[in-house]
Write a protein that holds these residues in place. Structure first.
Motif, PDB file in Angstrom:
ATOM      1  N   MET A  83     -58.283 -34.039  29.535  1.00 19.59           N
ATOM      2  CA  MET A  83     -57.094 -33.904  30.354  1.00 19.59           C
ATOM      3  C   MET A  83     -57.470 -33.967  31.821  1.00 19.59           C
ATOM      4  SD  MET A  83     -55.507 -31.542  32.528  1.00 19.59           S
ATOM      5  CE  MET A  83     -55.998 -29.890  32.063  1.00 19.59           C
ATOM      6  N   LEU A  84     -56.633 -34.616  32.625  1.00 19.77           N
ATOM      7  CA  LEU A  84     -56.807 -34.586  34.068  1.00 19.77           C
ATOM      8  C   LEU A  84     -55.513 -34.101  34.698  1.00 19.77           C
ATOM      9  CD1 LEU A  84     -58.647 -35.143  36.483  1.00 19.77           C
ATOM     10  CD2 LEU A  84     -57.637 -37.431  36.613  1.00 19.77           C
ATOM     11  N   HIS A  85     -55.606 -33.005  35.445  1.00 21.16           N
ATOM     12  CA  HIS A  85     -54.441 -32.471  36.154  1.00 21.16           C
ATOM     13  C   HIS A  85     -54.036 -33.474  37.227  1.00 21.16           C
ATOM     14  CE1 HIS A  85     -52.666 -29.284  39.051  1.00 21.16           C
ATOM     15  NE2 HIS A  85     -51.735 -29.746  38.239  1.00 21.16           N
ATOM     16  N   SER A  86     -52.972 -34.213  36.958  1.00 19.47           N
ATOM     17  CA  SER A  86     -52.574 -35.308  37.837  1.00 19.47           C
ATOM     18  C   SER A  86     -51.169 -35.749  37.481  1.00 19.47           C
ATOM     19  CB  SER A  86     -53.540 -36.489  37.688  1.00 19.47           C
ATOM     20  OG  SER A  86     -53.579 -36.937  36.338  1.00 19.47           O
ATOM     21  N   SER A  87     -50.600 -36.555  38.363  1.00 26.00           N
ATOM     22  CA  SER A  87     -49.340 -37.230  38.061  1.00 26.00           C
ATOM     23  C   SER A  87     -49.669 -38.684  37.782  1.00 26.00           C
ATOM     24  CB  SER A  87     -48.360 -37.120  39.234  1.00 26.00           C
ATOM     25  OG  SER A  87     -47.122 -37.730  38.905  1.00 26.00           O
ATOM     26  N   ALA A  88     -49.318 -39.153  36.596  1.00 27.98           N
ATOM     27  CA  ALA A  88     -49.682 -40.499  36.154  1.00 27.98           C
ATOM     28  C   ALA A  88     -48.446 -41.392  36.162  1.00 27.98           C
ATOM     29  CB  ALA A  88     -50.281 -40.449  34.753  1.00 27.98           C
ATOM     30  N   VAL A  89     -48.533 -42.473  36.924  1.00 22.85           N
ATOM     31  CA  VAL A  89     -47.442 -43.440  36.971  1.00 22.85           C
ATOM     32  C   VAL A  89     -47.956 -44.762  36.410  1.00 22.85           C
ATOM     33  CG1 VAL A  89     -47.998 -44.067  39.370  1.00 22.85           C
ATOM     34  CG2 VAL A  89     -45.720 -44.553  38.450  1.00 22.85           C
ATOM     35  N   ALA A  90     -47.145 -45.412  35.609  1.00 20.57           N
ATOM     36  CA  ALA A  90     -47.495 -46.714  35.038  1.00 20.57           C
ATOM     37  C   ALA A  90     -46.651 -47.791  35.704  1.00 20.57           C
ATOM     38  CB  ALA A  90     -47.279 -46.716  33.533  1.00 20.57           C
ATOM     39  N   HIS A 109     -45.340 -38.051  45.605  1.00 19.27           N
ATOM     40  CA  HIS A 109     -45.921 -39.371  45.863  1.00 19.27           C
ATOM     41  C   HIS A 109     -45.563 -40.358  44.750  1.00 19.27           C
ATOM     42  CE1 HIS A 109     -48.746 -42.437  47.195  1.00 19.27           C
ATOM     43  NE2 HIS A 109     -49.218 -42.490  45.961  1.00 19.27           N
ATOM     44  N   THR A 110     -45.715 -39.948  43.496  1.00 16.05           N
ATOM     45  CA  THR A 110     -45.408 -40.890  42.410  1.00 16.05           C
ATOM     46  C   THR A 110     -43.908 -41.186  42.326  1.00 16.05           C
ATOM     47  OG1 THR A 110     -45.507 -39.031  40.833  1.00 16.05           O
ATOM     48  CG2 THR A 110     -47.458 -40.423  41.026  1.00 16.05           C
ATOM     49  N   GLU A 111     -43.072 -40.269  42.801  1.00 18.88           N
ATOM     50  CA  GLU A 111     -41.636 -40.572  42.882  1.00 18.88           C
ATOM     51  C   GLU A 111     -41.386 -41.772  43.793  1.00 18.88           C
ATOM     52  OE1 GLU A 111     -39.596 -37.097  44.196  1.00 18.88           O
ATOM     53  OE2 GLU A 111     -39.957 -35.975  42.340  1.00 18.88           O
ATOM     54  N   GLN A 112     -42.217 -41.899  44.835  1.00 18.18           N
ATOM     55  CA  GLN A 112     -42.083 -43.049  45.731  1.00 18.18           C
ATOM     56  C   GLN A 112     -42.416 -44.352  45.016  1.00 18.18           C
ATOM     57  OE1 GLN A 112     -40.805 -42.960  48.749  1.00 18.18           O
ATOM     58  NE2 GLN A 112     -40.607 -40.737  48.764  1.00 18.18           N
ATOM     59  N   TRP A 113     -43.324 -44.286  44.038  1.00 22.80           N
ATOM     60  CA  TRP A 113     -43.635 -45.480  43.247  1.00 22.80           C
ATOM     61  C   TRP A 113     -42.416 -45.899  42.428  1.00 22.80           C
ATOM     62  CZ3 TRP A 113     -48.803 -47.564  41.719  1.00 22.80           C
ATOM     63  CH2 TRP A 113     -49.816 -47.171  42.614  1.00 22.80           C
ATOM     64  N   LEU A 114     -41.689 -44.926  41.878  1.00 22.40           N
ATOM     65  CA  LEU A 114     -40.499 -45.255  41.103  1.00 22.40           C
ATOM     66  C   LEU A 114     -39.456 -45.930  41.990  1.00 22.40           C
ATOM     67  CD1 LEU A 114     -40.006 -42.047  38.915  1.00 22.40           C
ATOM     68  CD2 LEU A 114     -41.341 -44.098  38.405  1.00 22.40           C
ATOM     69  N   LYS A 115     -39.303 -45.437  43.220  1.00 25.09           N
ATOM     70  CA  LYS A 115     -38.349 -46.046  44.145  1.00 25.09           C
ATOM     71  C   LYS A 115     -38.800 -47.442  44.553  1.00 25.09           C
ATOM     72  CE  LYS A 115     -36.966 -41.566  46.096  1.00 25.09           C
ATOM     73  NZ  LYS A 115     -36.973 -40.712  47.321  1.00 25.09           N
ATOM     74  N   GLU A 122     -42.786 -46.205  35.599  1.00 30.85           N
ATOM     75  CA  GLU A 122     -42.318 -44.997  34.928  1.00 30.85           C
ATOM     76  C   GLU A 122     -43.405 -43.938  35.005  1.00 30.85           C
ATOM     77  OE1 GLU A 122     -41.553 -45.768  30.792  1.00 30.85           O
ATOM     78  OE2 GLU A 122     -43.366 -46.951  30.557  1.00 30.85           O
ATOM     79  N   ILE A 123     -42.989 -42.675  34.959  1.00 29.96           N
ATOM     80  CA  ILE A 123     -43.948 -41.578  34.953  1.00 29.96           C
ATOM     81  C   ILE A 123     -44.475 -41.402  33.536  1.00 29.96           C
ATOM     82  CG2 ILE A 123     -44.315 -39.124  35.386  1.00 29.96           C
ATOM     83  CD1 ILE A 123     -43.851 -40.749  37.913  1.00 29.96           C
ATOM     84  N   ASN A 152     -42.466 -37.271  31.005  1.00 31.05           N
ATOM     85  CA  ASN A 152     -43.533 -37.859  30.204  1.00 31.05           C
ATOM     86  C   ASN A 152     -42.923 -38.871  29.246  1.00 31.05           C
ATOM     87  OD1 ASN A 152     -43.203 -36.463  27.344  1.00 31.05           O
ATOM     88  ND2 ASN A 152     -42.967 -34.840  28.879  1.00 31.05           N
ATOM     89  N   VAL A 153     -43.721 -39.856  28.865  1.00 30.71           N
ATOM     90  CA  VAL A 153     -43.277 -40.850  27.896  1.00 30.71           C
ATOM     91  C   VAL A 153     -44.363 -41.017  26.840  1.00 30.71           C
ATOM     92  CG1 VAL A 153     -41.737 -42.094  29.447  1.00 30.71           C
ATOM     93  CG2 VAL A 153     -44.137 -42.742  29.327  1.00 30.71           C
ATOM     94  N   ASN A 154     -43.943 -41.412  25.658  1.00 29.91           N
ATOM     95  CA  ASN A 154     -44.863 -41.573  24.537  1.00 29.91           C
ATOM     96  C   ASN A 154     -45.471 -42.980  24.577  1.00 29.91           C
ATOM     97  OD1 ASN A 154     -46.263 -41.402  22.163  1.00 29.91           O
ATOM     98  ND2 ASN A 154     -44.468 -41.292  20.838  1.00 29.91           N
ATOM     99  N   LYS A 155     -46.412 -43.168  25.508  1.00 29.28           N
ATOM    100  CA  LYS A 155     -47.062 -44.465  25.662  1.00 29.28           C
ATOM    101  C   LYS A 155     -48.541 -44.272  25.959  1.00 29.28           C
ATOM    102  CE  LYS A 155     -43.055 -47.137  27.213  1.00 29.28           C
ATOM    103  NZ  LYS A 155     -42.507 -48.042  28.264  1.00 29.28           N
ATOM    104  N   ILE A 156     -49.315 -45.315  25.686  1.00 26.84           N
ATOM    105  CA  ILE A 156     -50.749 -45.357  25.990  1.00 26.84           C
ATOM    106  C   ILE A 156     -50.983 -46.610  26.827  1.00 26.84           C
ATOM    107  CG2 ILE A 156     -53.065 -45.528  25.017  1.00 26.84           C
ATOM    108  CD1 ILE A 156     -51.983 -44.126  22.515  1.00 26.84           C
ATOM    109  N   VAL A 157     -51.545 -46.416  28.032  1.00 29.09           N
ATOM    110  CA  VAL A 157     -51.613 -47.492  29.018  1.00 29.09           C
ATOM    111  C   VAL A 157     -53.037 -47.593  29.574  1.00 29.09           C
ATOM    112  CG1 VAL A 157     -50.637 -48.367  31.175  1.00 29.09           C
ATOM    113  CG2 VAL A 157     -49.208 -47.025  29.627  1.00 29.09           C
ATOM    114  N   PRO A 158     -53.591 -48.807  29.721  1.00 25.26           N
ATOM    115  CA  PRO A 158     -54.922 -48.940  30.321  1.00 25.26           C
ATOM    116  C   PRO A 158     -54.995 -48.254  31.682  1.00 25.26           C
ATOM    117  CG  PRO A 158     -54.204 -51.037  29.407  1.00 25.26           C
ATOM    118  CD  PRO A 158     -53.019 -50.125  29.335  1.00 25.26           C
ATOM    119  N   LEU A 159     -56.084 -47.543  31.909  1.00 29.00           N
ATOM    120  CA  LEU A 159     -56.252 -46.797  33.156  1.00 29.00           C
ATOM    121  C   LEU A 159     -56.785 -47.724  34.237  1.00 29.00           C
ATOM    122  CD1 LEU A 159     -56.255 -44.149  34.732  1.00 29.00           C
ATOM    123  CD2 LEU A 159     -58.483 -43.612  33.718  1.00 29.00           C
TER     124      LEU A 159
END
Length: 236
Positions: A83-90, A109-115, A122-123, A152-159
């Motif tokens: 686990m990494l304590h972080s906000s993950a945006v895809a 900050h990640t909210e700005q990515w959504l905008k 997505e987060i 959170n979403v039920n997805k697995i995404v390349p880092l």
């Protein structure tokens, strides 16, 4: 009553009892066949004892904390993940993780990515994404353990990248020294008590650093900050 879930590509059975976890885990329900990778039981005595020691927490919050620890400890010890304590945006099928001490503004900050990216973004998990290795490569995984929010979403995404955030009047981003990155990220994950699990964690961090760039960013939590971060971190 225990139900079946698929979380970070693991078959999970869990007996969640309180509303936060029962609702957050709905999107991970999966009626799989065969054996279970991880069983998460409910222990009323442990939960109530934990609340007695932490009277400011509700039973809902206690269950979130205790099951978070249970899942991520098993992930580290047995399933090549941490686990990494972080906000993950895809964005466009790649994951960008932003880690920082609480209160720094990683979620803002990640909210700005959504905008900035709209439907392209997505987060994945707003607080505690899982990182797992599949075929030797690191992936960020959504899980229902996302801190105070249900983002959170039920997805697995390349880092694609990991960024350590700090507040700054001006936006800048630069590669982070691996030694400093290791020290920081060790403080943003669950530290195992057993020596063999600490070895596993250090090994996975080394493997992550070998494939994923670690960045340091000063940002002012603006739309421009998201643009600066994406431009640097998305470059191959």
């Amino acid at each position: 009553m225990a139900r079946k879930y698929k979380i970070a590509n693991l078959k999970i059975t869990a007996d969640f009892r309180h509303s936060m976890m029962t609702s957050r885990s709905e999107k991970y329900l999966c009626d799989f066949d065969g054996g279970t990778d991880i069983e998460i039981p409910y222990n009323e005595r442990i939960t109530t004892d934990f609340q007695t020691k932490n009277p400011h927490l509700s039973l809902d919050e206690c269950e979130v904390i205790l099951t978070t620890r249970f899942f991520y400890n098993r992930l580290l010890s047995d399933f090549d993940g941490f686990m990494l304590h972080s906000s993950a945006v895809a964005v466009d099928g790649k994951a960008y993780l932003f880690s920082a001490p609480s209160g720094t503004g990683k979620s803002t900050h990640t909210e700005q990515w959504l905008k900035l990216f709209g439907e392209r973004a997505e987060i994945l998990n707003d607080d505690k994404p899982a990182i797992r290795f599949f075929d030797g490569k690191p992936y960020a995984c959504g899980t229902p353990w996302s801190g105070k929010s249900d983002l959170n979403v039920n997805k697995i995404v390349p880092l694609q990248g990991i960024c350590v955030l700090e507040r700054s009047k001006e936006n800048f981003i630069e590669p982070m020294d691996s030694g400093k990155a290791l020290f920081f990220l060790m403080n943003q994950t669950l530290r195992p008590n057993k020596a063999e699990n600490m070895d596993k964690l250090l090994n996975m961090l080394d493997r992550t650093f070998a494939q994923v760039k670690i960045w340091r960013m000063g940002c002012n939590i603006s739309a421009e900050a998201a643009e600066v971060a994406y431009k640097a971190m998305s470059a191959e």
